[in-house]
Design an enzyme around this catalytic site. Structure first.
Site, mmCIF file in Angstrom:
data_model
loop_
_atom_site.group_PDB
_atom_site.id
_atom_site.type_symbol
_atom_site.label_atom_id
_atom_site.label_comp_id
_atom_site.label_asym_id
_atom_site.label_seq_id
_atom_site.Cartn_x
_atom_site.Cartn_y
_atom_site.Cartn_z
ATOM 1 N N GLY A 219 2.110 -7.129 9.006
ATOM 2 C CA GLY A 219 1.067 -7.734 10.078
ATOM 3 C C GLY A 219 -0.030 -7.370 10.046
ATOM 4 C CB SER B 9 1.553 -5.286 3.879
ATOM 5 O OG SER B 9 0.383 -5.944 4.133
ATOM 6 C CD1 TRP B 10 1.862 -3.330 10.780
ATOM 7 C CD2 TRP B 10 0.256 -1.663 10.545
ATOM 8 N NE1 TRP B 10 1.846 -2.445 11.760
ATOM 9 C CE2 TRP B 10 0.988 -1.560 11.595
ATOM 10 C CE3 TRP B 10 -0.614 -0.910 9.928
ATOM 11 C CZ2 TRP B 10 0.610 -0.430 12.338
ATOM 12 C CZ3 TRP B 10 -1.096 0.046 10.813
ATOM 13 C CH2 TRP B 10 -0.517 0.329 11.985
ATOM 14 C CG ASP C 260 -1.252 -7.831 -3.120
ATOM 15 O OD1 ASP C 260 -1.624 -8.567 -2.576
ATOM 16 O OD2 ASP C 260 -0.259 -6.912 -2.640
ATOM 17 C CG HIS D 284 0.737 -8.967 0.000
ATOM 18 N ND1 HIS D 284 0.363 -7.697 -0.157
ATOM 19 C CD2 HIS D 284 1.078 -9.004 1.575
ATOM 20 C CE1 HIS D 284 0.089 -6.843 1.066
ATOM 21 N NE2 HIS D 284 0.656 -7.703 2.012
#
Length: 327
Positions: A54, A121-122, A276, A304
């Protein structure tokens, strides 16, 4: 940053069959928040906690299928303000330090002595922050699609990448009202958290379109919101994301790499898609240089999206490595 379901690499079925949790619940964590959690797989297997991306997204049933349910005790949870956690979309008492404390509180609540921490990711950035704060509680870390949380990532996503898909980016830019002398990100964040629901919804639609375009490697159409409930959930998700991104995720690149450098002998595997466009592969190389002894794998044909075929296999391989007996 959040992965979408599009990818440069075709999205196959997940590597393991669909499973249902054997435990679900909500854990009060303070500040008026309660986080949703679930446990799946083998109750006696190697404990593994999955940190979603997120910021603002939430865990999904497909995430249960990325790890061997016969050998892992899989723990998933929705971060503050996300998914099924309550109150949805709430940004008060919602910082990275709060999330790190929540992960540790959940570990203790479930009676887990040590667990493998995974995140994309986050979620990868949050995994670094947690592992640095609670090194003794971690068996290792699998970090995918590295987002370093600093200005360079945001400037790329909201600006520099616009040169790749000019028309889609211009539509994105127009969805964020205000003085065009201000950066798109600043105008966008204001729109998403502002009082005008119609403006916020259009900003979120174009934000989602831009994510899908970068993740898929070609212009994507804007999504449609089929009902009010869907729109409300997405506005809550992006409200949390805007809150975190506006504050460099309460970390920033310099601080995140400093924390990564403290992980020492903790086994760390870094996975990143070679194609990505959401978070560039150089992020993974920089993290690899910062973490002593870490293992880096640049995954061909992956973007991604964690559910791309080659990335799914890379995750399976990385998790299996932690099941091998120590020499």
């Amino acid at each position: 940053m959040q992965a979408t379901d599009t990818s440069l690499d075709p999205t196959p079925s997940p590597p393991y069959p669909a499973i249902e949790p054997w435990q679900r619940g909500w854990l009060p964590v303070g500040g008026g928040h309660s986080i949703y959690f679930e446990q799946c797989g083998n109750p006696h297997g190697l404990p593994l906690v999955v940190l979603h991306g997120g910021p603002g997204s939430g865990c999904s049933p497909r995430m249960r299928q990325l790890f061997d349910p016969a050998r892992f005790r899989i723990v998933l949870f929705d971060q503050r303000g996300c998914g099924r956690s309550t109150p949805r979309g709430e940004c008060a008492h919602n910082t990275t330090d709060d999330l790190v404390a929540d992960i540790e509180r959940l570990r203790r609540h479930l009676g887990v002595e040590r667990w493998l921490v995974t995140g994309g990711s986050w979620g990868a950035a949050l995994a670094i922050a947690y592992a640095a704060a609670h090194r003794e509680a971690c068996l290792g870390a699998i970090l995918r699609g590295i987002f370093l949380t600093g200005p360079a990532d945001l400037e790329w996503f909201f600006g520099g990448a616009g040169g790749l898909f000019t028309q889609t980016w211009q539509e994105f830019d127009r969805a964020a009202p205000g003085d065009r002398q201000r950066a798109l990100a600043e105008r966008l964040f204001d729109a998403v958290v502002g009082p005008d629901v119609m403006v916020a919804a259009e900003a979120v639609r174009r934000w989602m379109q831009w994510e899908a375009t970068l993740d898929g490697g070609s212009p994507a159409p804007p999504p449609e919101f089929p009902d009010v409930d869907t729109q409300t959930a997405l506005l809550a998700k992006y409200r949390v994301q805007a809150h975190y991104l506006r504050h460099a995720c309460f970390l920033g690149e310099t601080r995140l790499l400093e924390l990564a450098a403290t992980l020492g002998s903790l086994p760390v595997t870094i996975l990143h898609g070679a194609k990505d466009l959401v978070c560039r592969a150089e992020n993974a190389r920089r993290l690899h240089r910062a973490v002593p002894g870490s293992r880096l794998r640049i995954v061909p044909d992956a973007g991604h999206n964690p559910f791309a075929a080659s990335m799914q296999q890379a995750l399976v391989d990385a998790a299996a490595h932690f099941l091998e007996p120590s020499e």
